[in-house]
Design an enzyme around this catalytic site. Structure first.
Site, PDB file in Angstrom:
ATOM      1  N   GLU A 198       4.300   1.913   3.910  1.00  0.00           N
ATOM      2  CA  GLU A 198       4.538   1.324   5.231  1.00  0.00           C
ATOM      3  C   GLU A 198       4.044   2.249   6.347  1.00  0.00           C
ATOM      4  OE1 GLU A 198       6.725   1.813   2.777  1.00  0.00           O
ATOM      5  OE2 GLU A 198       8.249   0.239   2.683  1.00  0.00           O
TER       6      GLU A 198
ATOM      7  N   CYS B  15      12.440   2.230   2.487  1.00  0.00           N
ATOM      8  CA  CYS B  15      13.410   3.328   2.516  1.00  0.00           C
ATOM      9  C   CYS B  15      13.863   3.511   3.975  1.00  0.00           C
ATOM     10  CB  CYS B  15      12.777   4.612   1.968  1.00  0.00           C
ATOM     11  SG  CYS B  15      11.615   5.391   3.114  1.00  0.00           S
TER      12      CYS B  15
END
Ligand SMILES: [Zn+2]
Length: 154
Positions: free
Chosen positions: A53, A81
């Site tokens: 990401e 996360c």
């Protein structure tokens, strides 16, 4: 299958084939077009923050020339996360699509549970010694920023 998630999965698979990092991929979409993709490159770059990401967000912001991605969506092969969740938030991305869950990631050795538990206040952080020092000196930059008439709020 969703065409954007398909690209994110392809990125993840390519990253594994090249042994670049964990099995994760992401794509940033603007106006129905993929503008950036990324896969986990922690091993390839020796950068512990090079999650899929983050890599995709960095590429998208570089391409667009701005840090605000509020007109974009992110597709990520796994529930992010806490670091990536925060990065998505700071990039102001309003819509996320994810595939696998944090539990799926934990099952193959990528556990975010400790961080989620610390951040939610369920457990105390015993892995990081955190000490507050030199508060006044550190606040100088805050004062300078706060006095700036042209300041940009992030
Ligand atoms: Zn991450």
């Amino acid at each position: 299958m969703n065409e954007f998630m398909k690209k994110a999965v392809e990125e993840a698979l390519e990253g594994i084939r090249n042994k670049e990092g964990g099995p994760f991929g992401a794509a940033i979409v603007k106006d129905g077009v993929i503008i950036a993709v990324g896969n986990n490159k922690v091993i390839a770059t020796n950068d512990p923050t090079a999650h899929a990401e983050i890599v995709a967000i960095r590429r998208a912001t570089e391409i667009l020339g701005r840090f605000d991605l509020s007109d974009c969506e992110i597709y990520t092969t796994c529930e992010p996360c806490p670091m990536c969740y925060s990065a998505i938030h700071w990039a102001k991305i309003p819509v996320m699509y994810y595939g696998a869950t944090r539990k799926d990631a934990e099952d193959i050795g990528f556990s975010d549970k400790y961080l989620y538990d610390v951040l939610s206040g369920e457990i105390e952080d015993t892995r990081l010694e955190s000490n507050q020092i030199d508060v006044e000196e550190c606040l100088e930059a805050f004062r300078l920023y706060d006095e700036d008439e042209d300041k940009t709020l992030y």
